[in-house]
Design an enzyme around this catalytic site. Structure first.
Site, mmCIF file in Angstrom:
data_model
loop_
_atom_site.group_PDB
_atom_site.id
_atom_site.type_symbol
_atom_site.label_atom_id
_atom_site.label_comp_id
_atom_site.label_asym_id
_atom_site.label_seq_id
_atom_site.Cartn_x
_atom_site.Cartn_y
_atom_site.Cartn_z
ATOM 1 N N SER A 94 65.516 10.870 43.791
ATOM 2 C CA SER A 94 65.528 12.263 43.386
ATOM 3 C C SER A 94 66.882 12.594 42.735
ATOM 4 C CB SER A 94 65.204 13.156 44.590
ATOM 5 O OG SER A 94 64.879 14.459 44.190
ATOM 6 N N ASP A 139 53.577 12.380 42.665
ATOM 7 C CA ASP A 139 54.783 13.201 42.793
ATOM 8 C C ASP A 139 54.543 14.612 42.249
ATOM 9 O OD1 ASP A 139 57.394 14.245 42.789
ATOM 10 O OD2 ASP A 139 58.264 12.290 42.337
ATOM 11 N N HIS A 175 56.530 12.324 46.299
ATOM 12 C CA HIS A 175 57.941 12.370 45.917
ATOM 13 C C HIS A 175 58.812 11.593 46.905
ATOM 14 C CE1 HIS A 175 61.430 13.914 43.808
ATOM 15 N NE2 HIS A 175 61.957 14.327 44.949
#
Length: 544
Positions: free
Chosen positions: A85, A207, A238
């Site tokens: 991320s 995601d 995610h």
């Protein structure tokens, strides 16, 4: 500024250094499910990053450049930086900021430009502005909503959300607003196209925060870079490091192998494969207790060394946990629970068959986990006491074993260990050596090697002492049958691959007869007792 680094050595010889960088609203624990897959081939460094991690206070509002410098200050001199991320954006920036320190970059579920543009998929600017406003008003509720978004697309989102833990208001800090600003401002597309280091970008098909359409955009952007690879992870959300950890590891390892960055493992020449050890003891679960007289004697001796009360915890954590490491059939669960009735019991063993047997026969109290002692599936500072009887001898990297104990023990926590030394079964070993050159008996670590390994581990003190136990048998066959029943038969790589000839076997039996005394044949067990104490902060400073 950066949270104290956590360095986890590989469970085999390795020259690969991985630095794992988490994203916004998370911390180093997001990587925990992936560690068991990474550590067989890499040394791993974990960090908590200011501006991103709940509970990590910063004296000043952190800026992006100062965070990069802080990461480099605690990272190995050269490493593969893996970012999930927002951590992916940090990894890319580090590669541009200090290319001599970065051998490759891997990003997971990360977007070099988080905000969408006319030619770039992402989150809309208005969505992020709304999120930032909500976070400034009610951080805990907003972070809880964010975690729900992260698990969208997972196969079992509710179960995954529970694994990520609760959001506690007291753990949030105003510095986390910095990370949201970075997400709004950073655009690394030109940087990405100019990077000369190998780069792998992994995207999750499910995601909800980084759209899968990014795959094509990245491919076009990196078309001229031969060392750049973009791949997708199916059936992942995610939080792919948690819900698809094995897939992540397979793709990462394959990429780094192709770049020539992974050295081939050098395994201890006497070490049996971990899977063979686990399989052997799993098969022995049903019959183990019927032949475990020595194991009970040694375990009871270790029980006698336990302190009468739980050790002091400098952080005053109220949840107390005792781990039975190498719990086997769960024989010692009852006395451990009786000694510390207020504590949670946790049985951990590498053999799934042993864990299944123990779980099926235990009462409601206690929990059971399959886990490798050199790569424990537990959070750091989660155990007050570790009890580990006759397990260490199956770990051929004692420094990795001791490093894991140091990691999972709370400050002030203790571990009591019994293991077998090199003189174990010396009568049987010497009898075989009289007839051939094969390794018929498992070899065990020398106490000097254990002491050397202990010195290399910071934050712990270690004590040793040895005792000899002697079992007696009328016939050698009884000893051999007992070892087989226990699952502790010869598993070393130097063992003979075919059937032992009758002549050789008779020669060994004749040689063993030289040891007979008073009508019985002895079998010596060289038992090493080890005490490990995790230093409190004050003692740690004195040691430094």
């Amino acid at each position: 500024m950066i949270g104290a680094p956590e360095v986890l050595p590989a469970t085999s010889m390795s020259t690969v250094q991985l630095v794992l960088l988490h994203g916004w609203g998370s911390d180093r624990e997001i990587w925990r499910p992936l560690l068991a897959h990474l550590r067989p081939w890499a040394d791993v460094t974990l960090l908590d990053i200011p501006g991103c991690a709940p509970g990590l206070a910063a004296e000043d509002v952190p800026d992006f450049e100062s965070v990069l410098d802080a990461v480099l200050a605690v990272a190995p001199q050269r490493a593969v930086f893996v970012g999930w991320s927002l951590g992916g954006q940090l990894a890319l920036a580090l590669a541009a900021h200090a290319p001599e320190r970065v051998s490759a970059v891997v990003t997971l579920c990360s977007n070099p430009r988080f905000i969408s543009a006319s030619d770039w998929p992402g989150i809309s600017n208005s969505e992020l502005d709304d999120f930032r406003s909500r976070f400034s008003v009610d951080p805990a509720a907003t972070l809880k909503r964010f975690r729900a978004l992260q698990v969208q697309g997972a196969r079992r989102p509710r179960s995954l959300l529970r694994r990520m833990g609760d959001v506690r208001r007291e753990c949030l800090h105003t510095s986390m607003a910095s990370g949201l600003k970075w997400l709004a401002d950073i655009d690394q597309r030109s940087l990405l196209a100019d990077l000369s280091v190998p780069q792998l970008h992994l995207l999750a098909k499910g995601d909800a925060l980084v759209p899968i359409e990014l795959y094509r955009s990245l491919e076009r952007l990196l078309a001229h870079r031969e060392q750049a690879v973009v791949q997708t992870i199916s059936a992942a959300s995610h939080v792919a490091p948690v819900d698809s950890s094995l897939q992540c590891e397979v793709l990462m390892k394959g990429f780094l192998d192709a770049q020539g960055l992974c050295a081939k493992d050098k395994i201890h020449p006497a070490a049996p494969a971990k899977l063979e050890v686990a399989s052997s003891f799993s098969r022995a679960a049903q019959s183990y207790d019927s032949a475990a007289a020595l194991q009970r004697d040694v375990g009871n001796r270790l029980l006698s060394m336990l302190p009468p009360q739980m050790p002091a915890d400098e952080h005053d954590n109220r949840v107390e946990t005792i781990m039975d490491l190498g719990s086997g059939t769960g024989y010692f669960r009852s006395p451990l629970c009786s000694a510390y009735p207020q504590a949670n019991y946790l049985g951990v063993d590498i053999a799934e068959g042993m864990i299944r047997y123990a779980r099926d026969r235990s009462e409601s109290a206690g929990a059971w986990l399959v886990g490798d002692a050199e790569s424990l599936p537990l959070a750091s500072a989660s155990c007050d006491i570790v009890f580990s009887s006759l397990t260490l001898q199956w770990c051929y990297r004692p420094e990795a074993y001791l490093a894991e104990l140091s990691r999972v023990l709370k400050p002030g926590g203790i571990c009591l260990i019994s293991t077998l030394g090199q003189d174990t079964l010396r009568e049987l070993r010497q009898s075989w050596e009289a007839v051939d050159a094969y390794q018929h008996v498992n070899r065990f670590l020398d106490v000097d090697e254990l002491q050397t390994s202990a010195v290399s581990i910071p934050d712990i003190t270690v004590t040793f002492h040895r005792e000899q136990y002697c079992m007696h048998y009328e016939r050698v066959a009884e000893l051999l049958a007992e070892l087989k029943t226990l699952g502790a038969h010869n598993m070393n790589q130097g063992r003979p691959t075919g059937l032992t000839s009758r002549k050789t076997l008779l020669g060994m039996l004749q040689a063993y007869e030289e040891w007979r005394r008073d009508g019985l044949l002895p079998a010596t067990y060289d038992v090493i007792f080890v005490g490990v104490t995790k230093l409190l902060q004050e003692a740690k400073m004195e040691k430094l």
